[in-house]
Design an enzyme around this catalytic site. Structure first.
Site, mmCIF file in Angstrom:
data_model
loop_
_atom_site.group_PDB
_atom_site.id
_atom_site.type_symbol
_atom_site.label_atom_id
_atom_site.label_comp_id
_atom_site.label_asym_id
_atom_site.label_seq_id
_atom_site.Cartn_x
_atom_site.Cartn_y
_atom_site.Cartn_z
ATOM 1 N N TYR A 98 0.877 -1.104 0.076
ATOM 2 C CA TYR A 98 0.128 0.099 0.017
ATOM 3 C C TYR A 98 0.984 1.278 -0.078
ATOM 4 O O TYR A 98 2.117 1.301 0.312
ATOM 5 C CB TYR A 98 -1.097 -0.018 1.139
ATOM 6 C CG TYR A 98 -0.684 0.105 2.516
ATOM 7 C CD1 TYR A 98 -1.750 -0.564 3.546
ATOM 8 C CD2 TYR A 98 0.630 0.035 2.827
ATOM 9 C CE1 TYR A 98 -1.385 -0.575 4.863
ATOM 10 C CE2 TYR A 98 0.975 0.227 4.446
ATOM 11 C CZ TYR A 98 -0.056 -0.278 5.408
ATOM 12 O OH TYR A 98 0.361 -0.129 6.618
ATOM 13 N N GLU A 99 0.133 2.435 -0.183
ATOM 14 C CA GLU A 99 0.593 3.557 -0.664
ATOM 15 C C GLU A 99 1.880 3.649 -1.628
ATOM 16 O O GLU A 99 2.758 4.281 -1.628
ATOM 17 C CB GLU A 99 1.608 3.988 0.733
ATOM 18 C CG GLU A 99 0.647 4.329 2.042
ATOM 19 C CD GLU A 99 -0.497 5.206 1.930
ATOM 20 O OE1 GLU A 99 -0.780 6.140 1.057
ATOM 21 O OE2 GLU A 99 -1.495 4.750 2.757
ATOM 22 N N GLY A 100 1.370 3.168 -2.686
ATOM 23 C CA GLY A 100 2.218 2.892 -3.848
ATOM 24 C C GLY A 100 3.132 1.625 -3.690
ATOM 25 O O GLY A 100 3.925 1.471 -2.860
#
Length: 581
Positions: free
Chosen positions: A437-439
């Site tokens: 997550y978050e890229g």
């Protein structure tokens, strides 16, 4: 540990001494305290704050980690109920003013450096990753509203978020979009009174619905009717679960619902929500920042979150490392297993990688502080380049270390590690989401190889290489210095090769390049700590055993872990055609 009935997970102990050493030797907190606004943020203040946050982490957050994992978040008819004790733990956290640690005093915060806030967040995450995700997302929203919110939004919403009275979320992706934010379909239609009507569905929204606070403020990406296609056509909107009046009284429920939560590999107590906006056509939202300016506002949140996610990897690695050491010291198989060379190799790997990742993340956070607080514009710009360069490395390397170290913790425990009662399996399960997550970490690598390496003409990388070269030239330890000189030479070759690649070649080599960068920077920062520890030891300062351990960890990393990172040069040299499948 003769039988399963004797199994107990080791207690978490916040590594305050280690954190303080890194804050001094790597983050240069004394130097930060000389900048405007940070005058009170010296080492004495930091030690007092970390002592208090350690009590919260150890006594309040940590005891709920196992029980929260077993009970999990529960969804029913749009309502999410958190495990027993979570509401009280969050209230203790909010009452202590912890959300406002780095927020601006104008909004009720304390205005302390981000790096000190990060050290506190590390403790809370190590104690209970699922619970700590609530404040982590809220902290990102605070940054966005401080940077882009109107005075009215800040007065009505930001002060209550900073106080912990309300929590906040980031609502970015959708079922059809994934990481391609240009494919977002959620809409925002002007209502004629300054507000907008929001419609659409958002997925993977961490703590999108819960029962630990009275209100949730969602920051939602959506498109205006005249928005251009692609990522440049998205705007950011504030959507409150309850619509407050001018005094902040929660008068009416907004048209936003949690329609489900995910059943996940780990972080069971953290609700990952699917959010539906405007099902009745009456979801009220307000524009944050400029029209079509959602990308800039999003990156304010995202960059803050990416550093904190890298920190999650450090935190969960530290927790797993502590558990592995405790088990190895007491587990008897042909003598205590901590005496077996292969077990010692694993434990040293866990320690060295965790300390290297911590150093990188703390340096990154300190660079953000310098970029905000330095009086000189040119110096601020230089620190911003450093912070931007380190952010994808912090996120990717920190979270990869989290997975590596939690996996090794399972291995150190042997068969007992695969059994849930020991607790280390939970660490492994919890850590696995962070590289995604978050890229995803692949996206981080592409960001490093693209925007961060090429976007400024290579200035940030050249500055980093020059700083490393200047510092290591002054190291007293000849072996350490020679090792890092060779590593720096390979980093220079790797950066040059990445700039020479075409788009396909750069994409193929991006992840190996990030790993090589992380190894070199980690080796540099561990070497710095070893040099500092040896200076202190020679002058009779500090705990000599702890200082000697700094040298041991650095030398282990430089001799056994750094060569693995440098081996990525072979992949960086290869053409993209090698990836044919």
């Amino acid at each position: 540990m003769a039988g399963r009935g004797d199994i107990e997970m080791a207690d978490y102990r916040a590594p305050i001494a280690e954190q303080m050493f890194v804050l001094g030797a790597v983050a240069d907190l004394p130097g930060l305290s000389g900048l405007p606004g940070f005058e009170v943020a010296g080492l004495d203040t930091a030690e007092a704050i970390l002592g208090e946050s350690a009590r919260l982490a150890e006594a309040v957050f940590a005891p709920l980690n196992r029980s929260g994992d077993r009970e999990g978040a529960r969804w029913q008819n749009g309502t999410v109920t958190l495990p027993k004790g979570f509401r009280e733990a969050y209230r203790d956290y909010a009452a202590g003013g912890w959300l406002g640690l780095s927020a601006h005093p104008d909004h009720g915060g304390q205005g302390l450096p981000f790096v000190l806030c990060a050290a506190v967040q590390e403790q809370l995450t190590a104690a209970n990753m699922a619970l700590s995700l609530n404040p982590m997302l809220t902290l990102g929203a605070i940054e966005a509203l401080q940077a882009h919110g109107t005075a009215e939004q800040q007065a009505l919403y930001l002060s209550r978020i900073v106080s912990g009275e309300w929590t906040a979320t980031m609502n970015l992706t959708e079922p059809q979009a994934g990481s391609d934010l240009g494919a977002l379909r959620s809409t925002a239609v002007p209502a004629g009174d300054g507000s907008y009507r929001i419609a659409g569905q958002k997925i993977f929204i961490t703590w999108g619905e819960h029962d630990v606070a009275d209100n949730i403020v969602h920051l939602v990406l959506a498109r205006l009717p005249d928005a251009p296609a692609g990522p440049k056509g998205i705007s950011l909107f504030l959507v409150s679960k309850f619509l407050p009046d001018e005094s902040g009284h929660l008068a009416k429920r907004n048209d936003v619902q949690c329609v489900s939560i995910e059943h996940k590999l780990g972080i069971h107590a953290s609700p990952t929500c699917t959010m539906q906006y405007g099902e009745k056509g009456a979801c009220v939202g307000w524009l944050v920042g400029a029209e079509h300016g959602g990308l800039a506002a999003m990156f304010t949140m995202m960059n803050h979150a990416r550093i904190n996610v890298g920190l999650q990897g450090v935190a969960i690695a530290e927790r797993a490392r502590q558990d592995a050491y405790a088990y190895a010291a007491e587990r008897i198989q042909f003598g205590p297993i901590i005496e077996h060379p292969d077990v010692r190799r694993m434990l040293m790997t866990m320690t060295a990688e965790t300390q290297a990742a911590r150093a990188i993340v703390y340096m990154n956070a300190a660079a953000v502080d310098h970029a905000h607080a330095e009086p000189d514009a040119d110096i601020r710009a230089r620190w911003k380049r450093r912070a931007d360069l380190l952010t994808p490395i912090s996120k990717a390397y920190g979270t990869d270390v989290g997975v590596l170290v939690t996996s090794l913790a399972v291995q150190v425990h042997g068969g007992m590690g695969y059994i849930e009662e020991t607790g280390v399996a939970q660490h492994y399960r919890d850590a696995r989401i962070a590289p995604i997550y978050e890229g995803t970490n692949g996206i981080q690598a592409m960001d490093l190889a693209g925007r961060k390496l090429r976007g400024d003409g290579g200035a940030a990388m050249a500055e980093l290489q020059a700083d490393i070269a200047e510092e290591i030239s002054q190291w007293r330890n000849d072996t350490r210095r020679a090792t890092m000189e060779q590593a720096l030479s390979l980093l220079a070759e790797a950066a040059s090769q990445m700039r020479a690649h075409d788009q396909a070649g750069a994409g193929a080599a991006a992840y190996p390049f990030l790993n090589l960068c992380a190894g070199v920077i980690g080796g540099w920062l561990l070497g710095r700590q070893a040099e500092r520890a040896e200076e202190m030891k020679a002058s009779g300062e500090g705990d000599h055993a702890a200082l000697a351990a700094k040298s041991s960890v650095s030398d282990f990393f430089l001799s056994q872990r750094l060569p693995l990172a440098l081996a990525n040069i072979a992949a960086i040299r290869c053409p993209a055609e090698m990836l044919a499948v």
